[in-house]
Design a protein around this motif. Structure first.
Motif, PDB file in Angstrom:
ATOM      1  N   SER A 135       0.838  -1.204   0.000  1.00 48.98           N
ATOM      2  CA  SER A 135       0.000   0.000   0.000  1.00 48.98           C
ATOM      3  C   SER A 135       0.870   1.251   0.000  1.00 48.98           C
ATOM      4  CB  SER A 135      -0.913   0.006   1.227  1.00 48.98           C
ATOM      5  OG  SER A 135      -1.841  -1.051   1.174  1.00 48.98           O
ATOM      6  N   PHE A 136       1.920   1.228   0.806  1.00 47.19           N
ATOM      7  CA  PHE A 136       2.851   2.354   0.878  1.00 47.19           C
ATOM      8  C   PHE A 136       3.454   2.646  -0.492  1.00 47.19           C
ATOM      9  CE2 PHE A 136       7.408   3.397   1.158  1.00 47.19           C
ATOM     10  CZ  PHE A 136       7.330   4.666   1.711  1.00 47.19           C
ATOM     11  N   LEU A 137       3.887   1.604  -1.190  1.00 50.01           N
ATOM     12  CA  LEU A 137       4.525   1.782  -2.498  1.00 50.01           C
ATOM     13  C   LEU A 137       3.531   2.254  -3.552  1.00 50.01           C
ATOM     14  CD1 LEU A 137       6.757  -1.409  -2.371  1.00 50.01           C
ATOM     15  CD2 LEU A 137       7.595   0.945  -2.371  1.00 50.01           C
ATOM     16  N   TYR A 193       4.244   6.739   8.919  1.00 45.09           N
ATOM     17  CA  TYR A 193       4.460   6.914  10.360  1.00 45.09           C
ATOM     18  C   TYR A 193       4.344   5.568  11.083  1.00 45.09           C
ATOM     19  CZ  TYR A 193       3.758   8.526  15.154  1.00 45.09           C
ATOM     20  OH  TYR A 193       3.863   8.715  16.501  1.00 45.09           O
ATOM     21  N   GLY A 194       3.331   4.760  10.680  1.00 45.32           N
ATOM     22  CA  GLY A 194       3.128   3.478  11.331  1.00 45.32           C
ATOM     23  C   GLY A 194       4.213   2.465  11.015  1.00 45.32           C
ATOM     24  N   LEU A 195       4.624   2.415   9.755  1.00 41.86           N
ATOM     25  CA  LEU A 195       5.612   1.416   9.350  1.00 41.86           C
ATOM     26  C   LEU A 195       7.021   1.742   9.834  1.00 41.86           C
ATOM     27  CD1 LEU A 195       4.681   0.434   5.678  1.00 41.86           C
ATOM     28  CD2 LEU A 195       4.720  -1.060   7.665  1.00 41.86           C
ATOM     29  N   PHE A 196       7.383   3.010   9.802  1.00 43.88           N
ATOM     30  CA  PHE A 196       8.778   3.364  10.030  1.00 43.88           C
ATOM     31  C   PHE A 196       9.040   4.110  11.335  1.00 43.88           C
ATOM     32  CE2 PHE A 196       8.123   3.118   5.399  1.00 43.88           C
ATOM     33  CZ  PHE A 196       8.987   2.066   5.121  1.00 43.88           C
ATOM     34  N   TRP A 197       7.975   4.604  11.998  1.00 41.96           N
ATOM     35  CA  TRP A 197       8.189   5.339  13.239  1.00 41.96           C
ATOM     36  C   TRP A 197       7.378   4.793  14.411  1.00 41.96           C
ATOM     37  CZ3 TRP A 197       8.703   8.158   8.655  1.00 41.96           C
ATOM     38  CH2 TRP A 197       9.929   8.821   8.512  1.00 41.96           C
ATOM     39  N   PRO A 199       5.157   1.544  14.927  1.00 43.95           N
ATOM     40  CA  PRO A 199       4.473   0.296  14.562  1.00 43.95           C
ATOM     41  C   PRO A 199       3.319  -0.059  15.486  1.00 43.95           C
ATOM     42  CG  PRO A 199       6.637  -0.126  15.498  1.00 43.95           C
ATOM     43  CD  PRO A 199       6.569   1.337  15.253  1.00 43.95           C
ATOM     44  N   ARG A 200       3.346   0.475  16.717  1.00 41.62           N
ATOM     45  CA  ARG A 200       2.230   0.185  17.626  1.00 41.62           C
ATOM     46  C   ARG A 200       0.927   0.818  17.108  1.00 41.62           C
ATOM     47  NH1 ARG A 200       3.949  -2.299  22.048  1.00 41.62           N
ATOM     48  NH2 ARG A 200       6.179  -2.188  22.516  1.00 41.62           N
ATOM     49  N   GLY A 201       1.058   1.936  16.417  1.00 46.30           N
ATOM     50  CA  GLY A 201      -0.111   2.526  15.785  1.00 46.30           C
ATOM     51  C   GLY A 201      -0.636   1.641  14.673  1.00 46.30           C
ATOM     52  N   LEU A 202       0.277   0.987  13.974  1.00 48.45           N
ATOM     53  CA  LEU A 202      -0.116   0.055  12.927  1.00 48.45           C
ATOM     54  C   LEU A 202      -0.789  -1.179  13.524  1.00 48.45           C
ATOM     55  CD1 LEU A 202       0.071  -0.008   9.869  1.00 48.45           C
ATOM     56  CD2 LEU A 202       2.192  -1.297  10.063  1.00 48.45           C
ATOM     57  N   GLN A 235      12.086  -5.146  10.942  1.00 49.79           N
ATOM     58  CA  GLN A 235      12.759  -5.733   9.788  1.00 49.79           C
ATOM     59  C   GLN A 235      12.684  -4.801   8.581  1.00 49.79           C
ATOM     60  OE1 GLN A 235      11.102  -9.626   9.063  1.00 49.79           O
ATOM     61  NE2 GLN A 235      11.278 -10.245  11.210  1.00 49.79           N
ATOM     62  N   LEU A 236      11.507  -4.189   8.374  1.00 55.74           N
ATOM     63  CA  LEU A 236      11.347  -3.291   7.229  1.00 55.74           C
ATOM     64  C   LEU A 236      12.232  -2.064   7.362  1.00 55.74           C
ATOM     65  CD1 LEU A 236       7.473  -3.398   6.634  1.00 55.74           C
ATOM     66  CD2 LEU A 236       9.260  -4.479   5.256  1.00 55.74           C
ATOM     67  N   ARG A 237      12.354  -1.560   8.590  1.00 53.64           N
ATOM     68  CA  ARG A 237      13.196  -0.392   8.804  1.00 53.64           C
ATOM     69  C   ARG A 237      14.675  -0.710   8.573  1.00 53.64           C
ATOM     70  NH1 ARG A 237       9.866   0.639  13.507  1.00 53.64           N
ATOM     71  NH2 ARG A 237      11.558  -0.105  14.845  1.00 53.64           N
ATOM     72  N   GLN A 238      15.019  -1.971   8.715  1.00 47.97           N
ATOM     73  CA  GLN A 238      16.413  -2.374   8.538  1.00 47.97           C
ATOM     74  C   GLN A 238      16.753  -2.692   7.083  1.00 47.97           C
ATOM     75  OE1 GLN A 238      16.741  -5.696  11.200  1.00 47.97           O
ATOM     76  NE2 GLN A 238      16.693  -4.436  13.061  1.00 47.97           N
TER      77      GLN A 238
END
Length: 354
Positions: A135-137, A193-197, A199-202, A235-238
């Motif tokens: 979705s992000f992409l 914001y959810g994916l990279f900052w 994740p608890r919001g996600l 993992q995604l952030r890495q």
């Protein structure tokens, strides 16, 4: 246990029962038939000159849809670190597109896609992270391309499907486009914001998604899934820049191929061709069309898509009757195949995984 499996199978089958498939076909057909009956006459048919040259361009249009699906499959393989084979990726993408085709455009098949990935061997949390990454992409493509095309093109021509009509049409189109763009931009900001900052919001978003009737069975396990999301987000952030670059290029490849379908279709019947600037305008208007389709409450944008096609791209066709006919051909190439492929694949997939 067998009773639970049977219940899950029935729930999923109810979500994609035949009337979900019939409705978009009937809605789209009704709109096209109305437009054709109103606009098509004997003169319309005299404008059509179908030759082997036309058949070649239609074949290329179909191949572009295949290219689009290959791009989605490649992206899925990248996001799963190549754990999925090409055949498994094909199956997931077709089921995903089928679900999107029978739900309103604003909803899409995202929630059920998590289930598809999970049943193919990916943990729920990681499945959620992968779906969110897609979705992000997708949204990133729209967010980048829309302002770029607006800057490059004449805004009056871009938002006006007929220069001789009242400016109220242009204003409405502009409002729809800007409204849809703002919705997508807001969604992208929240998702990023959810994916990279955060994740608890996600995780909270996942809990909300699992309140849907088709997924309510698993809502009690959503807490563990949320923990998996937090781990997957790490993992995604890495992931390296090259990883995201490859995934975005696959996304760019997919959407661009899909938009060029209409350009190629037009070449199939009008041999005088179009200038490069006209091709870019046709491409840009399709992107605006997809943004506007967010407001459509019908499955897969049926009816609304065909109507917008005739009004928004009719300027590039000799007559309104041909525009209605081309709208039908466009949907036959880019939309209806997913309905029939999904009808074939889904019962077999359910039987295998439940």
């Amino acid at each position: 246990m067998s009773n639970d499996k049977s219940t899950n199978q029935k729930k999923l089958l109810r979500a994609v029962q035949p009337n979900r498939i019939i409705y978009p076909i009937l809605i789209g057909a009704a709109v096209v038939i109305y437009m054709i009956s109103k606009e098509v006459n004997q003169e319309t048919f005299s404008l059509i000159n179908f030759t082997w040259y036309s058949a070649l361009w239609i074949l290329i249009a179909i191949l572009l849809m295949a290219v689009r699906d290959l791009g989605y499959m490649a992206r899925l393989r990248i996001l799963t670190d190549h754990e999925f084979s090409w055949s498994k990726s094909f199956r997931i993408i077709m089921l995903w597109e089928f679900t999107s085709a029978i739900t309103p455009s604003a909803i899409g098949g995202t929630s059920v896609a998590i289930l598809y990935l999970n049943k193919e061997g990916i943990k729920v949390g990681r499945s959620s992270a992968i779906v969110m990454a897609t979705s992000f992409l997708d949204e990133l493509y729209f967010i980048l391309m829309f302002p770029l095309l607006v800057l490059l093109l004449n805004d009056e021509q871009l938002f006006m499907f007929d220069l001789h009509q009242s400016s109220i049409w242009m204003e409405s189109l502009l409002l729809f486009a800007i409204g849809g763009y703002l919705v997508k931009l807001t969604y992208l900001i929240v998702l990023t914001y959810g994916l990279f900052w955060n994740p608890r919001g996600l995780k909270w978003l996942l809990l909300w998604i699992f309140k849907l009737p088709i997924l309510r069975k698993w809502k009690h396990g959503a807490n563990k899934a949320g923990s998996d999301i937090i781990e997957s987000s790490k993992q995604l952030r890495q992931k390296s820049f090259f990883y995201w670059f490859k995934a975005f290029m696959a996304t760019f490849w997919s959407w661009t191929a899909r938009y060029w379908v209409v350009n190629v279709m037009l070449l199939a019947f009008w041999f005088q061709g179009y200038s490069f600037a006209e091709h870019i305008m046709i491409f840009a208007r399709q992107l605006v069309m997809w943004i506007m389709m967010l407001i459509s409450p019908t499955p897969g944008g049926s009816g609304f898509s065909e109507w917008v096609f005739t009004k928004y791209l009719g300027e590039f066709l000799p007559s309104a009757g041909l525009a209605a006919s081309m709208a039908l051909l466009w949907r036959l190439i880019s939309y209806y195949p997913y309905l029939f492929i999904g009808v074939y694949l889904l019962p077999r997939w359910i039987k295998k995984h439940f």
